[in-house]
Every structure is written in structure tokens, then in C-alpha cells.
Design an enzyme around this catalytic site. Structure first.
Site, PDB file in Angstrom:
ATOM      1  NE  ARG A 132      -0.571  10.587   9.784  1.00 37.33           N
ATOM      2  CZ  ARG A 132      -0.895   9.536   9.042  1.00 37.33           C
ATOM      3  NH1 ARG A 132      -2.128   9.104   9.030  1.00 37.33           N
ATOM      4  NH2 ARG A 132       0.011   8.929   8.302  1.00 37.33           N
ATOM      5  N   PRO A 133       1.995  16.379  11.189  1.00 35.89           N
ATOM      6  CG  PRO A 133       3.994  16.929  12.279  1.00 35.89           C
ATOM      7  CD  PRO A 133       2.835  15.984  12.324  1.00 35.89           C
ATOM      8  CB  ILE A 134       2.989  17.981   5.771  1.00 36.53           C
ATOM      9  CG1 ILE A 134       2.099  19.218   5.643  1.00 36.53           C
ATOM     10  CG2 ILE A 134       2.149  16.722   5.776  1.00 36.53           C
ATOM     11  CD1 ILE A 134       1.415  19.322   4.273  1.00 36.53           C
ATOM     12  CG  ASP A 135       7.268  20.048  10.286  1.00 33.69           C
ATOM     13  OD1 ASP A 135       6.483  19.111  10.531  1.00 33.69           O
ATOM     14  OD2 ASP A 135       8.439  20.069  10.704  1.00 33.69           O
ATOM     15  CD  GLN A 136      11.244  18.293   9.040  1.00 35.10           C
ATOM     16  OE1 GLN A 136      12.345  18.283   8.479  1.00 35.10           O
ATOM     17  NE2 GLN A 136      10.915  19.226   9.908  1.00 35.10           N
ATOM     18  CG  ASP A 145       2.319   1.444   9.603  1.00 30.14           C
ATOM     19  OD1 ASP A 145       2.001   2.390  10.356  1.00 30.14           O
ATOM     20  OD2 ASP A 145       2.775   1.624   8.461  1.00 30.14           O
ATOM     21  NE  ARG A 155      -0.701  12.813   6.912  1.00 32.73           N
ATOM     22  CZ  ARG A 155      -1.037  14.012   7.322  1.00 32.73           C
ATOM     23  NH1 ARG A 155      -2.298  14.392   7.342  1.00 32.73           N
ATOM     24  NH2 ARG A 155      -0.125  14.860   7.730  1.00 32.73           N
ATOM     25  CB  ILE A 184       6.145   6.482  14.853  1.00 38.15           C
ATOM     26  CG1 ILE A 184       7.290   5.456  14.819  1.00 38.15           C
ATOM     27  CG2 ILE A 184       6.052   7.300  13.564  1.00 38.15           C
ATOM     28  CD1 ILE A 184       8.666   5.984  14.514  1.00 38.15           C
ATOM     29  CE  LYS A 197      -2.053   1.939   4.002  1.00 38.44           C
ATOM     30  NZ  LYS A 197      -1.722   3.339   4.052  1.00 38.44           N
ATOM     31  CG  ASN A 198       2.016   2.857   3.580  1.00 38.98           C
ATOM     32  OD1 ASN A 198       0.886   3.227   3.252  1.00 38.98           O
ATOM     33  ND2 ASN A 198       2.338   2.580   4.830  1.00 38.98           N
ATOM     34  NE  ARG A 232      -7.354   4.998   4.331  1.00 41.91           N
ATOM     35  CZ  ARG A 232      -6.409   5.435   5.160  1.00 41.91           C
ATOM     36  NH1 ARG A 232      -6.674   5.662   6.413  1.00 41.91           N
ATOM     37  NH2 ARG A 232      -5.188   5.664   4.725  1.00 41.91           N
ATOM     38  CB  CYS A 264      -5.052   6.681  10.106  1.00 48.29           C
ATOM     39  SG  CYS A 264      -5.627   5.205   9.274  1.00 48.29           S
TER      40      CYS A 264
HETATM   41  N1  EPU Z   1       6.690  14.176  11.045  1.00 49.45           N
HETATM   42  C1  EPU Z   1       6.943  15.492  11.295  1.00 49.45           C
HETATM   43  N2  EPU Z   1       6.921  16.356  10.236  1.00 49.45           N
HETATM   44  C2  EPU Z   1       6.663  15.954   8.973  1.00 49.45           C
HETATM   45  C3  EPU Z   1       6.408  14.608   8.725  1.00 49.45           C
HETATM   46  C4  EPU Z   1       6.421  13.724   9.789  1.00 49.45           C
HETATM   47  O1  EPU Z   1       7.170  15.891  12.433  1.00 49.45           O
HETATM   48  O2  EPU Z   1       6.677  16.798   8.070  1.00 49.45           O
HETATM   49  C5  EPU Z   1       6.719  13.209  12.161  1.00 49.45           C
HETATM   50  C6  EPU Z   1       5.367  12.548  12.401  1.00 49.45           C
HETATM   51  O3  EPU Z   1       4.563  13.318  13.280  1.00 49.45           O
HETATM   52  C7  EPU Z   1       5.765  11.207  12.976  1.00 49.45           C
HETATM   53  C8  EPU Z   1       7.108  10.904  12.308  1.00 49.45           C
HETATM   54  O4  EPU Z   1       7.580  12.145  11.796  1.00 49.45           O
HETATM   55  O5  EPU Z   1       5.979  11.327  14.344  1.00 49.45           O
HETATM   56  C9  EPU Z   1       7.049   9.904  11.162  1.00 49.45           C
HETATM   57  O6  EPU Z   1       6.090  10.323  10.196  1.00 49.45           O
HETATM   58  P1  EPU Z   1       6.211   9.916   8.654  1.00 49.45           P
HETATM   59  O7  EPU Z   1       6.293  11.157   7.857  1.00 49.45           O
HETATM   60  O8  EPU Z   1       7.297   8.902   8.509  1.00 49.45           O
HETATM   61  O9  EPU Z   1       4.811   9.244   8.402  1.00 49.45           O
HETATM   62  P2  EPU Z   1       3.929   9.345   7.103  1.00 49.45           P
HETATM   63  O10 EPU Z   1       4.808   9.421   5.910  1.00 49.45           O
HETATM   64  O11 EPU Z   1       2.860  10.366   7.254  1.00 49.45           O
HETATM   65  C10 EPU Z   1       3.922   6.799   6.607  1.00 49.45           C
HETATM   66  C11 EPU Z   1       2.875   5.747   6.439  1.00 49.45           C
HETATM   67  C12 EPU Z   1       2.249   5.416   7.776  1.00 49.45           C
HETATM   68  C13 EPU Z   1       3.348   4.991   8.748  1.00 49.45           C
HETATM   69  C14 EPU Z   1       4.456   6.047   8.828  1.00 49.45           C
HETATM   70  C15 EPU Z   1       5.640   5.631   9.665  1.00 49.45           C
HETATM   71  C16 EPU Z   1       2.082   6.207   4.229  1.00 49.45           C
HETATM   72  C17 EPU Z   1       0.999   6.693   3.360  1.00 49.45           C
HETATM   73  N3  EPU Z   1       1.856   6.228   5.536  1.00 49.45           N
HETATM   74  O12 EPU Z   1       3.227   7.934   7.124  1.00 49.45           O
HETATM   75  O13 EPU Z   1       1.392   4.333   7.529  1.00 49.45           O
HETATM   76  O14 EPU Z   1       2.806   4.799  10.027  1.00 49.45           O
HETATM   77  O15 EPU Z   1       4.934   6.351   7.500  1.00 49.45           O
HETATM   78  O16 EPU Z   1       6.208   4.471   9.149  1.00 49.45           O
HETATM   79  O17 EPU Z   1       3.137   5.780   3.755  1.00 49.45           O
HETATM   80  C18 EPU Z   1      -0.448   2.943   7.857  1.00 49.45           C
HETATM   81  O18 EPU Z   1      -0.138   2.360   6.802  1.00 49.45           O
HETATM   82  O19 EPU Z   1      -1.307   2.498   8.646  1.00 49.45           O
HETATM   83  C19 EPU Z   1       0.203   4.209   8.183  1.00 49.45           C
HETATM   84  C20 EPU Z   1      -0.303   5.083   9.043  1.00 49.45           C
END
Ligand code: EPU
Length: 419
Positions: free
Chosen positions: A122-126, A306, A93, A328, A22-23, A398, A117
Site C-alpha cells: 500500500r504505497p503512498i508515493d502519489q 471493496d 490506513r 486494485i 466509512k471512507n 473497523r 488492512c
Molecule cells: N497506489 C499507489 N500509490 C499511492 C497510492 C495508491 O501506487 O500513493 C495504488 C495502490 O497500491 C492501489 C491503487 O493505487 O493499487 C489504489 O489505491 P488507493 O490509493 O485508491 O487506495 P486507498 O486510498 O489506500 C481507499 C480505501 C480502500 C479501497 C481503495 C480503493 C480508504 C480509507 N480506503 O484506499 O478501502 O479499497 O481506496 O477503492 O478510503 C476498505 O474500505 O476496505 C478499503 C480497503
């Protein structure tokens, strides 16, 4: 509305085949919008997130076909304006990958802020930091996010946190930036590597994916390719955990990359299960009640967040006290209240859950609060005495292809019914 009705207590036996990841898929579909030719993506999972993404890109003018065997053909040559103002974006997401892809292709994009979810902030600042480093301006107003750049130029970006999403999004955007981009402190998850491999298959030059430094040399155009997505590490891990949970289980899990599952294999062995690796298959056997263990979620190659929720369900009936630390997502213990309704002894304090194993869970009506919470409750239902009903299945749909069919083939008593 539908529910899953599970009569628990039967050990799982037989073979199950894992679907595409999926991811990885949810990033590769947006990345395919960069290609001028047709991209043929194979081994995609038949899940709701993929259906929704397909709808979003079709609404933007991409021509898409998706066959029963999981092959999707995407022709994005006639893609229209990079503006996505609809509720579909909020359903997953991963719609944030459209930001990186459309920024690369059009130099600008405006879309609704992504959903997904509810597992914590779930910030996207990075992601934004990365886009800005490549020369883009970013505005967030009235629930919409706009990213635009006259020209994207490669840069060095050190991520403050290890983020899968930011690593992939910046990687996608940088494929069309002038010069070289270096992402440091990059995520190393298998799906990061898979997206890089896909990008390289359409003509990109991405090196180092799978390590914490990724280098991307920008290119001005890309061609179509045929690409097979990797098997889903988390779906495989879910079946491994389910197989080990009930004594007498003996399940062979096919179409896996065993290396991606090392942390789960090690944990299950520590708990007393037997795990055999054979090429692209893993066999999990469980003879006795499992032993308690401590689990801490970490970025890859650590134990994946996950799978924390499915593992928590299994630990509710393990012998002894287990401690689960979620490092996480701070909001990923919502399944615990539901597990308590089934008789689990769990105390949550911040990011730590302390679980005292009980002899037996008992069936109850429980609600999936998010995707992996749903998987956790299905496992709890398989373990429990009596009948469990899991509602709010849209979360599970999903991310898991035909979960009840695959479990039924393993001997579980599980059916999907109308509420
Ligand atoms: N984070 C920040 N800033 C950012 C992005 C992330 O502070 O800009 C923090 C998050 O708050 C979190 C950590 O960094 O504490 C890791 O977040 P990450 O960005 O790695 O997560 P993601 O890309 O939003 C993906 C998967 C998630 C999985 C995480 C961690 C997808 C679509 N989603 O999310 O999958 O939990 O990586 O491995 O790839 C799931 O499949 O159930 C799921 C939630």
C-alpha cells in the site's frame, strides 16, 4: 476476544438502514481540523475507525463530542503540535489524511507511518508526489513520516495511478495553498466528492470532484459548518449481495444513493437477482440459485474492490464457473483459503480467482484476515449449511456498524459471543 456464530441457510427478508460512509468519514474528520469554528458532522457510522480517529484528534487537543445518533462535533481551534507519535495511527490506513490536513493547517506534520488492512503493498508515493508538488519536503525515518513546507503553493499534479487516498489528501492540503491546484487523473469515488463537498461547506473552493480533473483554489482560513456524510456505498453493496445470495431473499436497503450502486445492481441482475430502485431505497430479491458471472474490480464507477470479497463468497454457490479479477489490490484473496475450508472450489492464480460453483457450503470455524474478508465470511456463513464461527472480529468492527444486529433484523441466525 469475540466471535460471530452463524447458523446458515435462512433467506434474508425485511429492511435494513445503511450507515454513513466509512471512507468519507475517515477523511472528513481530519479535514475538519482546518476549520476555525465548530464542525458538526452528521450520519457518521459507529465503527472502530471513527472511534480511533476521534481519540487521535483528541490527543492533539481537539475537543470532540460524539452522540449515539452518529453526530460528531469537532472544535479544533486549540489544536496543538502536529506531532502524532502513538500506535493508534497504525490501526487505520486513513490516518494518512492527517498528513494533508496538518500540513495545510501548520505547514508541517510528523507522524507514525499509517497502518490498515493487509491487502497488498500500500504505497503512498502519489500522496508524497502531491505534497512535494505543493512545495513540501518529505522525510521517512524510523517508521515516522515528516512533511513540512515554508509555504504551500498551488501546482498541477498528474497522478500516475488513480488513487482515492492521494486525490483526497492532495485536495485537503491544497485548500490552504497559495493559488490554484489542479489534480489530473483524479479518483472519482463517491467519497472523493463527499470530502470536496465538506471542504466547500467550510469555505474551500473545490471544483470538479467526481470527474478526473479537480481544481482547488487556495484559501487562508475556514469556518465551521454542519455537514451530513453520504451513506456507505460498500455497506449497502454488502447487504445487496447478502440479500441476493440465498434464494427467497427480499431485502429493502434504505438510506442509499442508488447511483453509487449501479455496478453492483448491474452485476446482481446479470446473476439473476431482481433489483428495484425506489428513491433512496433499493430492494433486492432472489428467487432462484444465482448464475455465475465474471467480475473485474476497477476504480469508480467500475465494480469496487471493496465488494470483491463479499461477491466471491456468493459466487461459490452460483451455478457455473466465475472468474474474479482483482485489479486494485494484489493481496486481496486471503479470504479464499477460509472459503475453501467451507467447501468452496476456488483456484487463485495471481490476481485472478476461478470459482466453480458448488451446491452447498458447509459451516466451519474461519478467521477474518481483513475488513472485507470478514464481511465475505459472514456472507459465506449465511449461505452455508450448519454452524459457522467467524473470529478476528476486530477487522469487521473497523468498518461495519452493528453487523450482527442488522442481519438479525433481516432474519439471520447470528450472534456475537465471547471466544
Ligand atoms: N497506489 C499507489 N500509490 C499511492 C497510492 C495508491 O501506487 O500513493 C495504488 C495502490 O497500491 C492501489 C491503487 O493505487 O493499487 C489504489 O489505491 P488507493 O490509493 O485508491 O487506495 P486507498 O486510498 O489506500 C481507499 C480505501 C480502500 C479501497 C481503495 C480503493 C480508504 C480509507 N480506503 O484506499 O478501502 O479499497 O481506496 O477503492 O478510503 C476498505 O474500505 O476496505 C478499503 C480497503
Amino acid at each position: 476476544m469475540e466471535k460471530l456464530v452463524i447458523k446458515g441457510g435462512r433467506p434474508l427478508k425485511g429492511k435494513v438502514t445503511i450507515s454513513g460512509a466509512k471512507n468519507a468519514t475517515v477523511a472528513i474528520i481530519p479535514a475538519a481540523l482546518l476549520a476555525n469554528g465548530v464542525c458538526t458532522l452528521e450520519n457518521l457510522p459507529m465503527i472502530k475507525d471513527v472511534v480511533v480517529l476521534r481519540e487521535i484528534i483528541e490527543q492533539m487537543g481537539a475537543r470532540v463530542s460524539f452522540s449515539e445518533n452518529g453526530t460528531m462535533k469537532i472544535d479544533a481551534s486549540r489544536l496543538e503540535q502536529p506531532y502524532i507519535d502513538n500506535g493508534l495511527v497504525k490501526e487505520l490506513r486513513a490516518s494518512y489524511y492527517l498528513l494533508g490536513a496538518l500540513l495545510a493547517r501548520f505547514g508541517r506534520v510528523t507522524m507514525a507511518y499509517p497502518g490498515g488492512c493487509d491487502i497488498g503493498v500500500r504505497p503512498i508515493d502519489q500522496h508524497i508526489k502531491g505534497f512535494k508538488a505543493l512545495g513540501a519536503e518529505v522525510e521517512i525515518e524510523h517508521g515516522m513520516i515528516s512533511v513540512k513546507a515554508d509555504k504551500l503553493v498551488g501546482n498541477e499534479i498528474f497522478l500516475d495511478v488513480v488513487s482515492v487516498g492521494a486525490t483526497i489528501n492532495i485536495m485537503i492540503a491544497a485548500t490552504m495553498a497559495e493559488g490554484t491546484t489542479i489534480i489530473e487523473n483524479a479518483a472519482k469515488e463517491p467519497h472523493v466528492v463527499d470530502v470536496a463537498s465538506f471542504l466547500n461547506s467550510i469555505g474551500a473552493e473545490v471544483k470538479g470532484a467526481g470527474t478526473d480533473v479537480i481544481k482547488i483554489k487556495g484559501k487562508s482560513s475556514f469556518y465551521g459548518s454542519t455537514y451530513m456524510v453520504i451513506p456507505d456505498q460498500i455497506e449497502a453493496g454488502t447487504y445487496m449481495i447478502a440479500a441476493a445470495s440465498i434464494p427467497g431473499g427480499d431485502v429493502t436497503i434504505n438510506n442509499v444513493i442508488p447511483k453509487h450502486l449501479d455496478s453492483i445492481t448491474a452485476k446482481l441482475i446479470e446473476m439473476g437477482a431482481e433489483v428495484q430502485v425506489n428513491g433512496e431505497s433499493i430492494r433486492v430479491m432472489s428467487n432462484d440459485r444465482l448464475k455465475s458471472v465474471d467480475v473485474k474490480t476497477l476504480p469508480y464507477p467500475g465494480f469496487p474492490t471493496d465488494l470483491q470479497q463479499p461477491m466471491t463468497s456468493t459466487l461459490t454457490v452460483a451455478n457455473g464457473i466465475s472468474m474474479v479479477t482483482e485489479s486494485i489490490w494484489e493481496g486481496r484473496f486471503k479470504h479464499v483459503d477460509e472459503l475453501k475450508r467451507m467447501g468452496a472450489n476456488i483456484k487463485v492464480e495471481g490476481r485472478v480467482a476461478v470459482i466453480e460453483g458448488t451446491d452447498v457450503l458447509t459451516g466451519a470455524r474461519v478467521s477474518a484476515t481483513d475488513l472485507r474478508a470478514g464481511a465475505a465470511l459472514v456472507i459465506a456463513g449465511l449461505l452455508a449449511q450448519g454452524e459457522t464461527e467467524v473470529v478476528n472480529l476486530f477487522h469487521i468492527d473497523r468498518g461495519y456498524e452493528n453487523i450482527e444486529g442488522k442481519l438479525r433484523d433481516l432474519g439471520a441466525d447470528i450472534v456475537r459471543k465471547q471466544l
